[in-house]
Design an enzyme around this catalytic site. Structure first.
Site, mmCIF file in Angstrom:
data_model
loop_
_atom_site.group_PDB
_atom_site.id
_atom_site.type_symbol
_atom_site.label_atom_id
_atom_site.label_comp_id
_atom_site.label_asym_id
_atom_site.label_seq_id
_atom_site.Cartn_x
_atom_site.Cartn_y
_atom_site.Cartn_z
ATOM 1 N N ASP A 100 0.694 -1.154 0.178
ATOM 2 C CA ASP A 100 -0.217 -0.003 -0.227
ATOM 3 C C ASP A 100 0.530 1.288 0.041
ATOM 4 O O ASP A 100 0.473 2.264 -0.778
ATOM 5 C CB ASP A 100 -1.058 0.008 1.211
ATOM 6 C CG ASP A 100 -2.231 -0.788 0.955
ATOM 7 O OD1 ASP A 100 -2.792 -0.684 -0.150
ATOM 8 O OD2 ASP A 100 -2.477 -1.892 1.785
ATOM 9 N N CYS B 116 6.374 -5.943 6.094
ATOM 10 C CA CYS B 116 5.573 -7.160 5.899
ATOM 11 C C CYS B 116 4.951 -7.129 4.479
ATOM 12 O O CYS B 116 3.929 -7.952 3.980
ATOM 13 C CB CYS B 116 4.340 -7.398 6.979
ATOM 14 S SG CYS B 116 3.350 -5.780 7.165
HETATM 15 C C1 PEP Z 1 0.795 -3.989 2.368
HETATM 16 O O1 PEP Z 1 0.116 -3.116 2.160
HETATM 17 O O2 PEP Z 1 2.101 -4.022 2.280
HETATM 18 C C2 PEP Z 1 0.372 -4.958 3.397
HETATM 19 C C3 PEP Z 1 1.131 -5.964 3.981
HETATM 20 O O3 PEP Z 1 -1.057 -5.041 3.564
HETATM 21 P P1 PEP Z 1 -2.232 -6.034 2.483
HETATM 22 O O4 PEP Z 1 -1.170 -6.448 1.112
HETATM 23 O O5 PEP Z 1 -2.893 -6.942 3.039
HETATM 24 O O6 PEP Z 1 -2.949 -4.477 1.996
HETATM 25 MG MG MG Z 2 -1.923 -2.863 3.196
#
Ligand code: PEP
Ligand code: MG
Length: 581
Positions: A462, A509
């Site tokens: 994001d 992450c």
């Molecule tokens: C991200 O945005 O990097 C993340 C780990 O969350 P998601 O991919 O679930 O939006």
């Molecule tokens: Mg995310």
């Protein structure tokens, strides 16, 4: 004459084989009138095709290897649910009765209607689900047109071939691994499409988004694909083929060596201990986590508990599921992220799907939606708190953009604790509360967030989307999705510095954390905790263990000060010398 093409590499690995071009195109759908006395027979024909399609998918599901992440099965399950849903039987049956049309035509009308509805939905996740409707309806149409239609175009005769297709369904992808297909190239799709996710999970080298691939490549010609670089070579000379065969052998050897790293610590050559955690979506992902002996869960995407259902699970149901994960981890930390619903993860029962704005990614998503819908949020906070009585649990808040949101969540956590106290229900007193850095505003204000949180985690998926203003699920702008953009690197660095200054841990992450290409750069930027898809963890560990972080610091600083992406790439390439990819 040799030919080189390039698309988006989505699943690493090298494959050499004969090209097999799948030319399926649009199915020609006949329209004719059914005499009244045969209307019931026509309805039976439709029902039989639906039943056979469902039997085919159930058989394909059995081919999914054990120990593969839960998402693989869930993609096939989603198709099964669609086939069994009344929307594909009741309405077409009515049409056959009322219009006296053939079953194919009834199904086509229903498909067109559904796609039109999905098209106007404004919701990107549901819009992309149009592909699923197409895959499912095409399966039934093929059976109506030819009762002996196979479950898939993929079969054992194609063993060792490389498939070139417009698009592939999740079912095709599962069978590909089962029948020993060497790899595939598709004309459409991006890195986050279901097909790409499956290819990575199953270890099938794959390239997507190579437009017009079927016009450039010839049936049966020898081709080489590099799933990491996204390149396709056709009719390569002997020396090139030899080079790639050697690379392929090295790759296999490397995979075997990786298994040896299971359960071993991740320590750099200058004795820095690095935490490598896994991302999970459902308790079914736990076997994949065990397989690599990850040291903990750095991101548990709880919203997946809500997919494919109409109602929200109760506090009790959540508590049972979270407890199962925590107990399975046997004392290793589990970072439970509160719901990240909205945007590309709409759920039938969520108020967000009814209120999806024109820009769902910028709308009522994640913590914003939770704060709007306290009745949905409180049971989750209570369930997480209660789970903390059974092992080390951390709460992580997604998509924070200002401190007010954080204060409100903290207040709700305190309220939930008071309620639990009154009810005499146990929870760990000191449960850490962390926040995700996903919005540029949060990275720019990371110093302030760091003062009030117990840990941070950078969600690069994001963060990149919002920093570069590109919808992460829009194929048309995926070429702009660039983790190495100087602005993205600056924001990552600012977040790491802020956490270090506040003496709180910071992890990453997003997908970037699991891409070994970035590992040394991130170590050089000061990152010491990574969380990623379980399938990436051992490879990242191998690189960590072969790295001296002191040698990464200067190049990382140079990367930060580079104006151009190409310069950053050169710096990373020299940092990565010695890592075979
Ligand atoms: C991200 O945005 O990097 C993340 C780990 O969350 P998601 O991919 O679930 O939006
Ligand atoms: Mg995310």
């Amino acid at each position: 004459m040799s030919l080189a093409l390039s698309g988006t590499g989505v699943s690493r690995g090298i494959a050499l084989g004969k090209a097999h071009i799948l030319r399926r195109g649009q199915i020609e759908i006949p329209e004719y009138v059914i005499p009244e006395k045969f209307v019931n027979d026509e309805i039976s024909r439709l029902k039989k095709a639906l039943l056979t399609a469902s039997t085919q998918l159930k058989a394909i599901r059995k081919h999914i290897p054990q120990n593969t992440p839960a998402d693989i099965g869930s993609f096939i399950d989603a198709h099964l649910l669609m086939i069994q849903d009344s929307m594909l039987s009741d309405e077409p049956i009515k049409m056959i009765q009322q219009q006296q049309c053939n079953a194919e035509w009834a199904l086509k009308q229903q498909r067109d209607m559904l796609i039109q509805v999905f098209d106007t939905m404004e919701d990107p996740y549901l819009r992309t689900r149009k592909d699923d409707i197409d895959h499912v309806v095409n399966r039934v149409l093929n059976l109506l047109l030819d009762e002996s239609a196979h479950a898939s175009d993929v079969d054992s005769r194609l063993k060792g071939a490389i498939l070139i297709a417009d698009d592939l369904s999740p079912a095709d992808t599962v069978l590909m691994q089962h029948f020993g297909i060497a790899g595939f190239v598709t004309e459409f799709g991006g890195p986050t499409s279901h097909t790409s996710i499956l290819a990575r999970s199953l270890g099938v080298p794959a390239i997507v988004g190579l437009h017009n691939a079927r016009d450039f490549l010839k049936e049966n010609e020898d081709i080489i694909i590099n799933g990491r670089m996204g390149t396709v070579l056709a009719d390569a000379d002997d020396n090139t083929a030899k080079f790639y065969r050697r690379r392929q052998r090295e790759e296999k050897k490397r995979l075997n060596e990786l298994k040896e790293l299971k359960g071993k610590p991740a320590i750099t050559s200058d004795e820095q201990t690095i935490q490598l955690h896994a991302n999970i979506e459902l308790p079914e992902d736990i076997p994949a986590v065990r397989k690599i002996a990850a040291e903990g869960i750095g991101l548990y995407r709880t919203e997946f508990l809500y997919m494919n259902r109409d109602d929200f699970p109760s506090e009790e149901e959540q508590y049972t599921v979270y407890k199962k994960v925590v107990k399975a981890l046997k004392g290793a930390p589990v970072t439970i992220r509160t719901f990240d619903l909205g945007a590309d993860k709409q759920v039938n029962g969520a108020s967000s799907s009814k209120q999806a704005g024109t820009n769902p990614a910028l709308g009522l998503r994640a913590v914003r939606l939770c704060l709007r819908d306290i009745e949905m949020f409180m049971p989750q906070l209570r369930a997480i708190l209660r789970t903390s009585a059974h092992g080390p649990v951390r709460i992580m808040i997604p998509m924070l953009s200002n401190l007010t949101e954080l204060h409100q969540v903290k207040q709700l956590i305190d309220d939930a604790k008071l309620e639990l106290d009154r009810e005499g229900k146990a929870y760990a007193d000191n449960i850490p509360v962390g926040g995700m850095i996903e919005v540029p505003a949060a990275a720019l204000a990371a110093n302030q967030f760091a003062k009030q949180l117990d840990f941070l985690s950078i969600g690069t998926n994001d963060l990149i989307q919002y920093t570069l203003a590109i919808d992460r699920i829009d194929d048309e702008v995926s070429y702009l999705y660039e983790p190495l953009h100087p602005a993205v690197l600056q924001l990552i660095h600012m977040s790491i510095r802020a956490a270090n200054k506040a003496k709180i841990p910071i992890s990453m992450c997003g997908e970037m954390a699991g891409d070994p290409y970035f590992t040394r750069l991130l170590l050089g930027l000061g990152l010491r905790e990574f969380s990623m898809h379980p399938s990436a963890l051992l490879e990242v560990k191998r690189i960590v263990n072969s790295t001296d972080t002191r040698l990464c610091e200067k190049p990382a600083r140079r990367a930060l000060n580079s104006a151009r992406q190409s310069d950053v790439e050169k710096i990373i390439d020299s940092l990565n010398i010695g890592i075979d990819s």
